[in-house]
Scaffold this active site. Structure first.
Site, PDB file in Angstrom:
ATOM      1  CG  ASP A 168      -2.001   0.786   0.664  1.00 37.53           C
ATOM      2  OD1 ASP A 168      -2.126   1.686   0.004  1.00 37.53           O
ATOM      3  OD2 ASP A 168      -2.976   0.872   1.520  1.00 37.53           O
TER       4      ASP A 168
HETATM    5  C1  BGC Z   1      -4.864   3.479  -0.037  1.00 39.83           C
HETATM    6  C2  BGC Z   1      -4.881   2.411  -0.979  1.00 39.83           C
HETATM    7  C3  BGC Z   1      -4.760   3.219  -2.814  1.00 39.83           C
HETATM    8  C4  BGC Z   1      -3.767   3.600  -2.499  1.00 39.83           C
HETATM    9  C5  BGC Z   1      -3.503   4.509  -3.759  1.00 39.83           C
HETATM   10  C6  BGC Z   1      -3.554   3.971   0.066  1.00 39.83           C
HETATM   11  O1  BGC Z   1      -3.678   5.460   0.945  1.00 39.83           O
HETATM   12  O2  BGC Z   1      -4.830   2.604   0.498  1.00 39.83           O
HETATM   13  O3  BGC Z   1      -6.332   2.432  -1.263  1.00 39.83           O
HETATM   14  O4  BGC Z   1      -5.016   1.927  -3.929  1.00 39.83           O
HETATM   15  O5  BGC Z   1      -3.429   3.858  -1.225  1.00 39.83           O
HETATM   16  O6  BGC Z   1      -4.062   5.518  -4.103  1.00 39.83           O
END
Ligand code: BGC
Length: 742
Positions: free
Chosen positions: A280
């Protein structure tokens, strides 16, 4: 005929296997040519300039690094123009390995669908798959190869802002929806022009953050993990999900990103996942803040060892992996495995044949927001609406109303209807594209009905200056519709709330309007279950509209007018007060269950609040009435290799056609481990005309009777079961017992 089909299937799988072989050969050949820096580059993902959801890496050299083959993927680069520009840079690199463009296409790309929690309220798997299909068609025409969806985290705590992004609290419903969403995003196969790779997230147990506070720790038994939190991930994998994303939380003391048990043992081991795992946003680097890794280098070592193949925005792999390999702490095989997983997907998408394949102006022009997609968005939005209360037949609105007052802070909003996680597209005029609630109702009512407006108040704050105008407006009308709720940015990532009541003075506005004596309909716009007890107890009609997307106004108008008969059911339990949270329908029985909801004394209850929720899981009304009768079981005993057929009669005994979500729950009376008081094990959404009846059938098999025992084995234990057919988890209409024998 059957033989022919089997032969055809064999041939298809033969060619698929042959193609896979050639892809593997190509990957291996390419790998041989790659330097260690180029390999690590493939594991490196940076954000572009579009909206970001975390601390952005300031790297002025991104473009040069792409040309040098040091970046394998970008996120937040949207649109044919920008994706093409970036891809052109990658094509200047030595080995011309194309970039992968990932994006959070969570509930639509340009045509925006209801937030995922709202879609889950439709209990309509075809509709949910369609929403993902349309999103994929639009995104893939605009240069996107990969969506960071579906989010399949079980959400039992409405304080957690991200419940809006999932399918609610239930494992069975969540698994079905996870499957449907992956199928929708990926279509027939990767490589088709209208397919995007799905990314199942967040692996795992992110939804169980302590206190509902985003990014917080999770402490959970292995049994709970396997029984409740992992099945939607497994369902998504069974649907063919190409990628997984790990999660920010630690679980039982180990950050998910560096968690060998989750990623190596379960995902890539037991489940044999062949795709790749992306971290993530910054989650590799965050292992330092967790106090798990001493520095970024140690974090890189933990993450790659645990099976995180791609580093999103941590810069951990980029600057540390080569050294770790040199020092012998990371084997080159580990790096090669991660690189191969990523390259394989690039080949499957067809990017090596044509890196610009998905950045197609003509296709984008045709696909984005076209009438067919908007029609789909309208249908899904209608199906997502939940009618919570309708006394005195306040709804649907009578066609002969002369004056309607449409009051509240949401009435004339455009962008708000898009909800959190709508894609931020550059240069967009929301008012030309989103149907506001005002515009929707205006288009619906005839010339003879006058629509009046007053805002009343803001969503939050304590200013009541607008009340007098709102009350005066209400007094001129035959009926008042009040549109209130939380702002679109009050749910979503990093939007946890400790207070679930309607924000600001909105409930005071409801009281002031109710005091006029006019019939009132309240629309609640929100990304989670909210608490609005006074409204629920005093207002005759309440519609939960969540955030419905581009067609919000039309969908709401169709429900208010009766052109669409509401059919949604709640995918999450609505608490009476925050003190009940986490509250969910499939809880275990305690040793001292409260005999009824007013019981106190030495039983499991509160001394100041009932145990029951305000609105239960699976609940939702219709403009018609359904009758359940005549439950039959094909047998009162089954062996584990047999099945039982459950049938009953469902009748529409009201005056209009409607759809009912019939729900099958089971209770395992005794187990080697304690069992939930009831568990959803099947459902059907059934459409019946007024006066029509239908025999509904379900099949119960061993799978539905199984549990994870204390050795984490999936077993069906002999004993007594109760089968319950309900209109909600708290409205069981029919029940019977049967026994599973050895
Ligand atoms: C989120 C994800 C997301 C990623 C990209 C993160 O902060 O938890 O779900 O896909 O950012 O934007």
């Amino acid at each position: 005929m059957k033989k022919l089909t089997t032969f055809a299937l064999l041939m298809v799988s033969f060619f698929a296997a042959a193609q896979q072989e050639t892809i593997d050969q190509k990957v291996n050949a390419l790998l041989k040519k790659m330097t260690i820096e180029e390999k690590i580059g493939q594991l490196n993902q940076y954000t572009g300039d579009n909206s970001a959801t975390g601390p952005i890496t300031i790297n002025p050299n991104k473009q040069a690094e792409i040309k040098a083959g040091l970046i394998g993927s970008m996120l937040n680069v949207v649109g044919t123009k920008y994706t093409r520009q970036y891809q052109e840079l990658a094509m200047q690199s030595r080995l011309k390995i194309p970039l992968l463009f990932g994006q959070d296409v969570i509930h639509g790309y340009k045509t925006t669908f209801p937030i995922p929690l709202a879609e889950a309220a439709s209990w309509d798997l075809q509709a949910i798959e369609l929403a993902a299909r349309v999103a994929a068609t639009e995104a893939s025409a605009s240069g996107i190869h990969w969506t960071f969806a579906p989010m399949v985290d079980i959400g039992r705590d409405p304080r957690w802002g991200r419940v809006m992004e999932g399918a609610g609290e239930d494992t069975y419903l969540g698994s079905k929806i996870a499957y449907a969403r992956v199928k929708g995003f990926q279509g027939n196969k990767l490589g088709d022009l209208n397919s995007v790779m799905a990314c199942v997230k967040h692996f795992a147990a992110y939804g169980a953050a302590t206190g509902g506070r985003d990014y917080n720790s999770v402490d959970m038994s292995e049994r709970m993990l396997f029984e409740t939190y992992l099945p939607p991930f497994k369902a998504a994998l069974d649907a063919g999900a190409a990628t997984f994303m790990n999660s920010f939380n630690d679980i039982n003391g180990i950050p998910a990103t560096g968690n060998v048990h989750l990623q190596r043992d379960i995902l890539k081991g037991k489940w044999n996942f062949q795709g790749f795992v992306v971290s993530d946003w910054g989650s590799i680097g965050e292992m330092v803040a967790h106090g798990y890794s001493k520095d970024l280098k140690a974090a890189a070592l933990s993450a790659i060892t645990a099976g995180s193949d791609m580093d999103m925005e941590s810069n951990a792999y980029r600057y540390n992996l080569a050294e770790l390999v040199k020092e012998g702490k990371v084997s080159i095989d580990l790096i090669d495995d991660a690189v191969k997983r990523i390259l394989r997907k690039k080949y499957e998408l067809g990017l090596f044949e044509n890196p610009y394949k998905y950045s197609d102006d003509k296709r984008a022009e045709k696909a984005l927001n076209n009438p067919e997609n908007r029609k789909a968005a309208l249908e899904v939005a209608e199906k997502s609406i939940v009618l919570l209360k309708n006394e005195n037949q306040t709804l649907p609105l009578s066609k002969s109303l002369k004056t309607i007052a449409f009051i509240g802070p949401m009435v004339k909003e455009y962008k708000a209807n898009m909800g959190f996680w709508s894609v931020e597209l550059p240069d967009v005029d929301y008012d030309k594209w989103v149907v506001s609630q005002w515009d929707g109702l205006q288009n619906k009512v005839g010339k003879n009905t006058k629509l009046l407006y007053a805002k009343g108040c803001e969503v939050d704050g304590d200013n009541k200056d607008g009340f007098a105008e709102a009350v005066a407006t209400a007094k001129q009308a035959d009926v008042v519709i009040l549109s209130i709720g939380e702002r679109r940015d009050m749910s979503g990532e990093a939007k946890s709330r400790s207070d679930l009541h309607l924000p600001g003075v909105q409930e005071d506005l409801v009281k002031a309007i109710q005091a006029t004596g006019k019939p009132v309909v309240v629309l609640v716009n929100a990304g989670r279950p909210l608490i609005f007890n006074w409204t629920a107890d005093n207002i005759p009609a309440i519609v939960y509209t969540w955030w419905l997307g581009t067609e919000a106004g039309n969908a709401i108008a169709n429900v208010l007018s009766g052109d669409y008969n509401p059919s949604g059911k709640l995918p999450m339990t609505f608490p009476r007060e925050v003190g009940q949270v986490p509250i969910y329908y499939n809880h275990f029985s305690t040793g001292r269950p409260a005999p009824n909801e007013n019981s106190t004394g030495y039983v499991s209850s509160y001394i100041d609040l009932k145990n029951s929720p305000k609105f239960p899981f699976g609940y939702g009304l219709s403009y018609t009435k359904f009758n359940y009768s005549d439950l039959k079981l094909s047998s009162a005993k089954i062996k584990s290799n047999e099945t039982i057929k459950v049938s009953f009669q469902l009748s529409n005994v009201g005056k209009v056609a409607g759809e009912e979500v019939v729900q099958l729950y089971l209770q395992d009376k005794f187990g080697s481990v304690v069992r939930p008081v009831l568990e959803l094990k099947d459902f059907q959404k059934v459409k019946l005309n007024a006066g029509e009846s239908k025999t509904i059938e379900f099949t119960i098999d061993k799978e539905k009777l199984s549990l994870y025992n204390d050795k984490i084995e999936w077993v069906a234990e002999p004993g007594d079961f109760e089968v319950m057919i309900g209109a909600s988890s708290a409205d069981i209409k029919l029940k019977a017992n049967f026994e599973l024998v050895q």
